[in-house]
Scaffold this active site. Structure first.
Site, PDB file in Angstrom:
ATOM      1  N   SER A 119       7.261  -3.544   1.369  1.00 38.84           N
ATOM      2  CA  SER A 119       8.091  -2.647   2.549  1.00 38.84           C
ATOM      3  C   SER A 119       9.281  -3.028   2.551  1.00 38.84           C
ATOM      4  O   SER A 119      10.269  -2.410   3.111  1.00 38.84           O
ATOM      5  CB  SER A 119       7.222  -2.712   3.603  1.00 38.84           C
ATOM      6  N   HIS A 140       7.265   2.334  -3.378  1.00 43.40           N
ATOM      7  CA  HIS A 140       6.586   2.014  -1.913  1.00 43.40           C
ATOM      8  C   HIS A 140       5.897   3.297  -1.755  1.00 43.40           C
ATOM      9  O   HIS A 140       6.571   4.385  -1.473  1.00 43.40           O
ATOM     10  CB  HIS A 140       7.712   1.799  -1.122  1.00 43.40           C
ATOM     11  N   GLU A 152       8.715   5.766  -2.689  1.00 41.08           N
ATOM     12  CA  GLU A 152      10.059   5.361  -2.932  1.00 41.08           C
ATOM     13  C   GLU A 152      10.391   4.455  -4.195  1.00 41.08           C
ATOM     14  O   GLU A 152       9.676   3.662  -4.233  1.00 41.08           O
ATOM     15  CB  GLU A 152      10.632   4.629  -1.779  1.00 41.08           C
ATOM     16  N   ASN A 190      11.890   3.570   6.352  1.00 40.00           N
ATOM     17  CA  ASN A 190      11.930   2.836   7.257  1.00 40.00           C
ATOM     18  C   ASN A 190      13.182   2.192   8.168  1.00 40.00           C
ATOM     19  O   ASN A 190      13.268   1.815   9.092  1.00 40.00           O
ATOM     20  CB  ASN A 190      10.920   1.271   6.790  1.00 40.00           C
TER      21      ASN A 190
HETATM   22  N1  LIG Z   1       0.124  -0.813   6.224  1.00 40.22           N
HETATM   23  C1  LIG Z   1       1.117   0.052   6.016  1.00 40.22           C
HETATM   24  O1  LIG Z   1       1.217   0.902   6.490  1.00 40.22           O
HETATM   25  C2  LIG Z   1       2.018  -0.326   4.697  1.00 40.22           C
HETATM   26  C3  LIG Z   1       2.736   0.775   4.203  1.00 40.22           C
HETATM   27  C4  LIG Z   1       3.449   0.739   3.178  1.00 40.22           C
HETATM   28  C5  LIG Z   1       3.341  -0.432   2.463  1.00 40.22           C
HETATM   29  N2  LIG Z   1       2.791  -1.600   2.844  1.00 40.22           N
HETATM   30  C6  LIG Z   1       2.877  -2.610   2.109  1.00 40.22           C
HETATM   31  O2  LIG Z   1       1.768  -2.758   1.430  1.00 40.22           O
HETATM   32  C7  LIG Z   1       1.208  -4.076   1.095  1.00 40.22           C
HETATM   33  C8  LIG Z   1      -0.117  -4.367   1.548  1.00 40.22           C
HETATM   34  O3  LIG Z   1      -0.352  -3.967   2.879  1.00 40.22           O
HETATM   35  P1  LIG Z   1      -1.654  -3.629   3.412  1.00 40.22           P
HETATM   36  O4  LIG Z   1      -1.452  -2.993   4.920  1.00 40.22           O
HETATM   37  O5  LIG Z   1      -2.635  -2.845   2.615  1.00 40.22           O
HETATM   38  O6  LIG Z   1      -2.258  -5.195   3.663  1.00 40.22           O
HETATM   39  P2  LIG Z   1      -3.899  -5.573   3.877  1.00 40.22           P
HETATM   40  O7  LIG Z   1      -3.888  -6.859   4.670  1.00 40.22           O
HETATM   41  O8  LIG Z   1      -4.733  -4.362   4.487  1.00 40.22           O
HETATM   42  O9  LIG Z   1      -4.517  -5.797   2.525  1.00 40.22           O
HETATM   43  C9  LIG Z   1      -4.029  -6.791   1.528  1.00 40.22           C
HETATM   44  C10 LIG Z   1      -5.047  -6.780   0.651  1.00 40.22           C
HETATM   45  O10 LIG Z   1      -4.800  -7.839  -0.270  1.00 40.22           O
HETATM   46  C11 LIG Z   1      -5.649  -9.005  -0.826  1.00 40.22           C
HETATM   47  N3  LIG Z   1      -5.074  -9.980  -1.299  1.00 40.22           N
HETATM   48  C12 LIG Z   1      -4.510 -10.961  -0.827  1.00 40.22           C
HETATM   49  N4  LIG Z   1      -4.124 -11.808  -1.715  1.00 40.22           N
HETATM   50  C13 LIG Z   1      -4.615 -11.210  -2.990  1.00 40.22           C
HETATM   51  C14 LIG Z   1      -4.363 -11.726  -4.188  1.00 40.22           C
HETATM   52  N5  LIG Z   1      -3.678 -12.658  -4.570  1.00 40.22           N
HETATM   53  N6  LIG Z   1      -4.755 -10.951  -5.222  1.00 40.22           N
HETATM   54  C15 LIG Z   1      -5.604  -9.712  -4.891  1.00 40.22           C
HETATM   55  N7  LIG Z   1      -5.803  -9.335  -3.805  1.00 40.22           N
HETATM   56  C16 LIG Z   1      -5.118  -9.923  -2.618  1.00 40.22           C
HETATM   57  C17 LIG Z   1      -6.446  -9.130   0.620  1.00 40.22           C
HETATM   58  O11 LIG Z   1      -7.713  -9.686   0.318  1.00 40.22           O
HETATM   59  C18 LIG Z   1      -6.421  -7.828   1.222  1.00 40.22           C
HETATM   60  O12 LIG Z   1      -7.518  -7.061   1.042  1.00 40.22           O
HETATM   61  C19 LIG Z   1       2.396  -4.997   1.932  1.00 40.22           C
HETATM   62  O13 LIG Z   1       3.523  -5.410   1.144  1.00 40.22           O
HETATM   63  C20 LIG Z   1       2.734  -4.076   2.768  1.00 40.22           C
HETATM   64  O14 LIG Z   1       4.093  -4.098   3.488  1.00 40.22           O
HETATM   65  C21 LIG Z   1       2.188  -1.330   3.960  1.00 40.22           C
END
Ligand SMILES: NC(=O)c1ccc[n+]([C@@H]2O[C@H](COP(=O)([O-])OP(=O)(O)OC[C@H]3O[C@@H](n4cnc5c(N)ncnc54)[C@H](O)[C@@H]3O)[C@@H](O)[C@H]2O)c1
Length: 317
Positions: A119, A140, A152, A190
């Protein structure tokens, strides 16, 4: 683009949704996580969502079965072999991103395009963890990934034109509209949303009710959600993560003061429902929105509310 194989790293909130979106669009998908528990959760979630569509007559059982057959899960990075696109969606920490990209670099095909769903982390820093930074760029997605139409695209310094063009073509293939965004924290959406939400918070601080602020923006500008509703929907803690570093420190301290605060994950603490705590948070927000300094009058006998709750009481004047 036919018969595309996609690997999605991380099966959490975003990764699970991105994997679903790609499988629905016809890609063969492997969703890789480090643990089995998030995989089981993601798989059950997609299965349930698809089954609902079948029950409502929006999808046939055959279509659902075909989607589920295209979507596999694994804890083994070796499964990245053969994927044309790898999409990383692990937690928003540079050290996690870098170690993930090192593993991706070791396992993905030489011609794979490597995408990060960060993000706001500098894509150059992530790309530098690989031996092929020219193949790395940001893609993104937005929550919920299967529904939201936008991605994005963020070019890093060494991203090749070829990788960028392939990423754009891939976005089209999975039914997303792509925009070019700068490699700056928050990218486009954002950064703009930050200002919208901060100003909403400042207005509440000045005495407007969240309901009035939201109604004004919905009916005055035709926005589907006002800023307070939007903050509730996405989670107030997300706001902390999106801010720039100095503001983030301030907000984090305000959030930590909230009764019942347990951590930074939005699902562990989905809403900041305590009015006094919320007003402390807003005080921090408004001080960074050129708003009037916070008034200190809080009504006695506060009760638990979310910002957009319809029964939220007007502050006594
Ligand atoms: N949550 C949102 O609304 C949103 C929106 C856009 C972008 N993002 C971005 O997306 C990314 C993920 O966010 P999220 O909310 O899905 O997080 P999350 O915590 O829900 O999920 C992350 C997952 O990654 C896994 N993980 C951790 N280390 C790992 C590895 N080395 N190999 C494989 N899997 C691994 C974890 O077990 C977990 O299941 C972040 O960079 C976040 O900034 C989030």
């Amino acid at each position: 683009m036919e018969n595309i194989k996609v690997a999605v790293i991380g099966s959490g909130l975003m990764g699970g949704g991105i994997a679903q979106a790609c499988a629905v669009a016809g890609c063969e998908v492997v969703n890789v996580d480090i643990a089995q528990a998030p995989i089981d959760k993601a798989q059950a979630l997609v299965d349930g969502l698809m089954q609902k569509k079948v029950t409502k007559g929006k999808m046939t059982q055959g279509e659902k079965d075909a989607i589920m057959a295209r979507l596999t899960y694994s804890t083994d990075y070796a499964q990245l072999r053969g994927a044309s696109f790898v999409i990383e969606a692990v937690p928003e920490r540079l050290d996690f991103k870098r170690s993930t990209f090192r593993a991706v670099d070791e396992n993905a095909d030489a011609d794979a395009v490597l995408l990060t769903n960060t993000s706001g982390i500098d894509i150059n820093e992530i790309a530098a963890a690989t031996t092929r930074p020219e193949s790395v760029l940001g893609m993104h997605f937005f929550y919920p990934a299967p529904v939201m139409k936008l991605v994005e695209l963020i070019r890093a310094e060494k991203t090749s034109d070829e990788a960028y063009a392939k990423a754009r073509e891939f976005a089209d293939a999975i039914g997303k509209t792509s925009v070019d965004a700068p490699n700056q924290a928050g990218f486009i959406v954002n950064r703009v949303i930050n200002m919208y939400e901060n100003m909403g918070a400042a207005l509440v601080q000045e005495g407007c009710t969240p309901k009035d602020v939201d109604t004004a923006m919905r009916l005055g500008c035709n926005h589907p959600m006002g800023p307070c509703e939007l903050m509730d929907f996405a989670g107030l803690e997300r706001r902390v993560r999106l801010d720039d570093e100095p503001v983030r420190g301030l907000r984090r301290r305000a959030l930590q003061a909230l009764p019942g605060h347990q951590g930074h994950g939005r699902r562990r603490h989905p809403r900041s429902q305590d009015r006094q705590g919320l007003l402390r948070l807003l005080q921090v927000a408004s001080s960074h929105s050129n708003a009037r300094p916070a008034g200190s009058r809080l009504p006695a006998g506060t009760r638990r509310e979310t910002m957009s709750n319809r029964n939220f009481q007007k502050r006594p004047r």
